[in-house]
Design a protein around this motif. Structure first.
Motif, mmCIF file in Angstrom:
data_model
loop_
_atom_site.group_PDB
_atom_site.id
_atom_site.type_symbol
_atom_site.label_atom_id
_atom_site.label_comp_id
_atom_site.label_asym_id
_atom_site.label_seq_id
_atom_site.Cartn_x
_atom_site.Cartn_y
_atom_site.Cartn_z
ATOM 1 N N SER A 1 0.831 -1.209 0.000
ATOM 2 C CA SER A 1 0.000 0.000 0.000
ATOM 3 C C SER A 1 0.869 1.264 0.000
ATOM 4 O O SER A 1 0.563 2.224 -0.699
ATOM 5 N N THR A 2 1.955 1.241 0.757
ATOM 6 C CA THR A 2 2.853 2.412 0.796
ATOM 7 C C THR A 2 3.438 2.651 -0.590
ATOM 8 O O THR A 2 3.492 3.779 -1.082
ATOM 9 N N TRP A 3 3.875 1.565 -1.196
ATOM 10 C CA TRP A 3 4.504 1.639 -2.510
ATOM 11 C C TRP A 3 3.501 2.144 -3.555
ATOM 12 O O TRP A 3 3.810 3.025 -4.359
ATOM 13 N N LEU A 4 2.275 1.628 -3.479
ATOM 14 C CA LEU A 4 1.231 2.046 -4.422
ATOM 15 C C LEU A 4 0.909 3.532 -4.243
ATOM 16 O O LEU A 4 0.773 4.275 -5.220
ATOM 17 N N TYR A 5 0.796 3.963 -2.993
ATOM 18 C CA TYR A 5 0.510 5.372 -2.713
ATOM 19 C C TYR A 5 1.633 6.271 -3.229
ATOM 20 O O TYR A 5 1.389 7.359 -3.723
ATOM 21 N N ARG A 6 2.866 5.781 -3.078
ATOM 22 C CA ARG A 6 4.011 6.581 -3.542
ATOM 23 C C ARG A 6 3.894 6.795 -5.060
ATOM 24 O O ARG A 6 4.082 7.895 -5.564
ATOM 25 N N ILE A 7 3.585 5.717 -5.767
ATOM 26 C CA ILE A 7 3.430 5.812 -7.233
ATOM 27 C C ILE A 7 2.303 6.799 -7.566
ATOM 28 O O ILE A 7 2.452 7.687 -8.406
ATOM 29 N N ALA A 8 1.179 6.640 -6.872
ATOM 30 C CA ALA A 8 0.010 7.487 -7.161
ATOM 31 C C ALA A 8 0.306 8.958 -6.858
ATOM 32 O O ALA A 8 -0.040 9.839 -7.651
ATOM 33 N N ALA B 1 4.673 7.927 5.468
ATOM 34 C CA ALA B 1 4.092 9.147 4.878
ATOM 35 C C ALA B 1 5.191 10.006 4.260
ATOM 36 O O ALA B 1 4.996 10.583 3.180
ATOM 37 N N ALA B 2 6.352 10.056 4.927
ATOM 38 C CA ALA B 2 7.464 10.855 4.383
ATOM 39 C C ALA B 2 7.921 10.277 3.054
ATOM 40 O O ALA B 2 8.212 11.023 2.109
ATOM 41 N N SER B 3 7.955 8.947 2.969
ATOM 42 C CA SER B 3 8.413 8.348 1.703
ATOM 43 C C SER B 3 7.361 8.535 0.614
ATOM 44 O O SER B 3 7.698 8.692 -0.553
#
Lengths: 124, 184
Positions: free
Chosen positions: B72-79, B148-150
């Motif tokens: 989820s973190t990775w997906l959010y980063r992409i988005a 969140a920072a990433s």
């Protein structure tokens, strides 16, 4: 009942709490309110539309998948062959004079059943 | 059968099983679309397009996903990257009609909401963009400050500061509601 303001001044001044943001109860309450306020967005064709635009899976992964299926089928067939009492069946067939054709038929039928079972297991 | 993210990713990458990826899309579509709607200032069409693009980009990059972070973190980063770069490219060309339409719809919805939810929305909209995003990711989505920072591509200290300032502001704005709840 202790109200919010009073509780804040217990562990430090309101300014300290405000600056450091250490108020787990407020955090939990806020988090709960934010989540409660969030609607669930229906898929409404979104997923299908994403899936339709995905590139086809690579040949490598397809090959890997079918290779693992073949291995599973071979392993299942091997176990069945290892456990199957061929000697007893043959000697019993000879004793009861069962024709070779019936034996071949039974053998093919069992192979088909084993292969179907293997493929089914591999797909699961 | 409900598989976890890791198993679904493994099936997608190793077996080329697109049904496994569809399960991931279904699992995260609502949350991601909702988050992006906030990031796109209420432009729902743009948010959905961005979410769709993020899922497609994530699928293509999935073999390179090492599992260091949660999916989820990775997906959010992409988005978030997609939205930010879209905003940079299209800054003057905001679809004002779509925004107005969404805001009009929002107003109708808002009028139907209870007072607390309305005040919460209004308190959230009084925050700066960065503060709102930080609070949304950490307190609504449950991401850690580091995650969140990433996602936001900001230093950890900056995110913590955004969260703390936003929290202090929300606390002062929402205090009457909070007292009402505490006092029954």
């Amino acid at each position: 009942m202790v109200n919010f303001e009073q509780r804040n001044t217990k562990g430090g001044t309101l300014n300290d709490v405000a600056i450091e943001g250490k108020d787990p109860q407020f955090d939990a309450w806020l988090s709960e309110q934010l989540q409660f306020d969030e609607p669930y967005l229906d898929d409404d064709g979104f997923c299908e539309s994403v899936m339709a635009k995905l590139p086809a899976p690579s040949k490598d992964s397809e090959r890997r998948a079918s290779r693992s299926q073949y291995i599973a089928v071979l392993a299942a067939s091997g176990i069945v062959a290892w456990q199957f009492p061929f000697g007893e069946v043959l000697s019993e067939a000879a004793r009861q004079s069962i024709s070779l054709y019936s034996l071949v038929g039974v053998g093919m039928l069992s192979s088909l059943v084993v292969m179907a079972g293997g493929i089914f297991a591999a797909r699961r | 059968m409900d598989l976890n993210d890791e198993d679904l990713i493994r099936r997608t990458v190793e077996d080329g099983d697109q049904r496994a990826y569809a399960q991931l899309v279904r699992r995260y579509q609502s949350q991601l679309r909702f988050s992006l709607r906030q990031l796109c200032d209420g432009d729902q069409g743009l948010a959905d397009d961005m979410a769709q693009e993020a899922f497609i980009k994530a699928y293509k990059a999935l073999p390179a996903f090492r599992g260091d972070a949660r999916f989820s973190t990775w997906l959010y980063r992409i988005a978030y990257n997609l939205v930010m770069s879209h905003k940079r490219k299209n800054a003057p060309d905001v679809d004002q009609e779509a925004v107005d339409r969404a805001q009009a719809e929002e107003t109708v919805e808002e009028s139907q909401q209870l007072g607390m939810a309305r005040d919460l929305n209004s308190a959230m909209s009084s925050l700066s963009d960065a503060q709102r995003q930080a609070i949304h990711l950490c307190m609504q989505r449950g991401f850690s400050h580091e995650e969140a920072a990433s996602i936001m591509k900001l230093p950890l200290g900056t995110v913590k500061s955004h969260v703390n300032r936003a929290r202090a502001k929300l606390r002062s704005l929402l205090q009457p509601w909070r007292e009402e709840v505490v006092n029954g």
